[in-house]
Design a protein around this motif. Structure first.
Motif: not given
Length: 122
Positions: A60-67
């Protein structure tokens, strides 16, 4: 129509899975398969955000989303302040040049590969 609330709001952190390739924290990631990401490739139209930390395949990985947001990203070469940037190999960023999928605007400059700059997502 019934009331609607989004699953995630723009700029929020979401948990996804590192796909067929491990991801590196602080670098751009693109969607690869359902709920999975890999390091962004050059001029990718599938960039979803920035990995929050290193994750091996299947983790699992945390992703800081766009936009939205300003992120500290790794440059692949020199980038001028104010330049539109695109994804480059290995999740780095590069000046847009002939690219067609901008991900942000450089708020600080890079002079060489591996410099870390501030990028405003667009």
């Amino acid at each position: 129509m019934a009331d609607y609330l989004p699953k995630f709001k723009p700029g929020q952190a979401v948990t996804l899975t590192a796909g067929a390739t491990a991801v590196v924290g602080g670098r751009l990631v693109e969607v690869s398969t359902a709920s999975a990401v890999i390091p962004a490739t050059a001029d990718s139209a599938k960039v979803v955000g920035v990995a929050g930390f290193d994750a091996a395949t299947g983790e699992s990985v945390t992703v800081y989303t766009r936009p939205s947001g300003v992120h500290r990203l790794v440059a692949s070469a020199a980038i001028a302040v104010g330049a539109k940037v695109i994804a480059a190999a290995d999740g780095k960023v590069a000046t847009i040049g002939a690219g067609t999928n901008p991900v942000g605007i450089a708020l600080t400059a890079a002079t060489d590969d591996l410099d870390v700059i501030d990028v405003l997502f667009i």
